[in-house]
Design a protein around this motif. Sequence first.
Motif, short mmCIF file in Angstrom:
data_model
loop_
_atom_site.label_atom_id
_atom_site.label_comp_id
_atom_site.label_asym_id
_atom_site.label_seq_id
_atom_site.Cartn_x
_atom_site.Cartn_y
_atom_site.Cartn_z
N ARG A 7 5.13 5.28 5.28
CA ARG A 7 5.52 4.95 6.65
C ARG A 7 7.00 4.54 6.71
O ARG A 7 7.75 5.01 7.55
N GLU A 8 7.42 3.67 5.80
CA GLU A 8 8.80 3.22 5.78
C GLU A 8 9.76 4.34 5.39
O GLU A 8 10.87 4.43 5.90
N GLN A 9 9.33 5.22 4.49
CA GLN A 9 10.15 6.37 4.12
C GLN A 9 10.33 7.29 5.33
O GLN A 9 11.42 7.78 5.60
N TRP A 12 1.43 9.58 12.89
CA TRP A 12 1.39 8.23 13.47
C TRP A 12 -0.02 7.65 13.49
O TRP A 12 -0.23 6.49 13.15
N GLY A 13 -0.98 8.43 13.87
CA GLY A 13 -2.35 7.95 14.01
C GLY A 13 -3.01 7.53 12.71
O GLY A 13 -4.06 6.91 12.72
N SER A 14 -2.40 7.84 11.58
CA SER A 14 -2.99 7.46 10.29
C SER A 14 -2.36 6.21 9.71
O SER A 14 -2.72 5.78 8.62
N TRP A 15 -1.42 5.58 10.43
CA TRP A 15 -0.72 4.41 9.92
C TRP A 15 -1.24 3.13 10.53
O TRP A 15 -1.59 3.07 11.70
N SER A 70 0.83 -1.20 0.00
CA SER A 70 0.00 0.00 0.00
C SER A 70 0.87 1.26 0.00
O SER A 70 1.98 1.25 0.53
N PRO A 71 0.37 2.34 -0.58
CA PRO A 71 1.11 3.60 -0.55
C PRO A 71 1.38 4.06 0.88
O PRO A 71 2.43 4.61 1.17
#
Length: 181
Positions: free
Chosen positions: A37-39, A60-63, A31-32
């Motif tokens: 998140r990883e970036q 953070w709350g959107s991951w 997923s994008p």
Amino acid sequence: MTRASQLEAEDFGPNEKLPQFGLCAEYFETSPRQEIREQALRLSKSADPLSVWRGLAQHWGSWDFINHDGWKPIFKRARHAWTSDVFSDKQRAMYDALPDNITLFRGSDAKLRNSHRRLSWTLDFEIAAWFARRTNLCGGKGVVYKGLLNKDEIALCFPGREQEVVPFSALVIKDIETVAF
């Protein structure tokens, strides 16, 4: 409507059943959001610590499916720079309203190594139970943990639908036990 049913309705629509394929970690691997998140994780390893906290407070709350083990050393490295000024007005209001000692819950997969030592917790038992049930639908072994945290160990908090609290370290959560859900 409970917060757990609100999560279900927002994620899948009020009349939809929880689709098994849409809930599992494999779905998010490409997923994008996962790439972003990883970036963010890679960039935060060299970023100014205060900027790290501001970015985390915003995103953070959107991951979902956060690499907790990857973030733990960054939290430790940036701890000295944390200030409650990184919070939005709503986050600050939530933080200020919390008591000094907080009961937290975490819904997780008991099959995960140290699943009770992850960073994302909630103030709401029903939300934790929702995450545990979601894990069961994906073939995992859902579990709800309950623990105690001192307010001064909170790194991030999110007053939205999940009532999420993130400690500086999962090791500061005390008296962790499993509870029926």
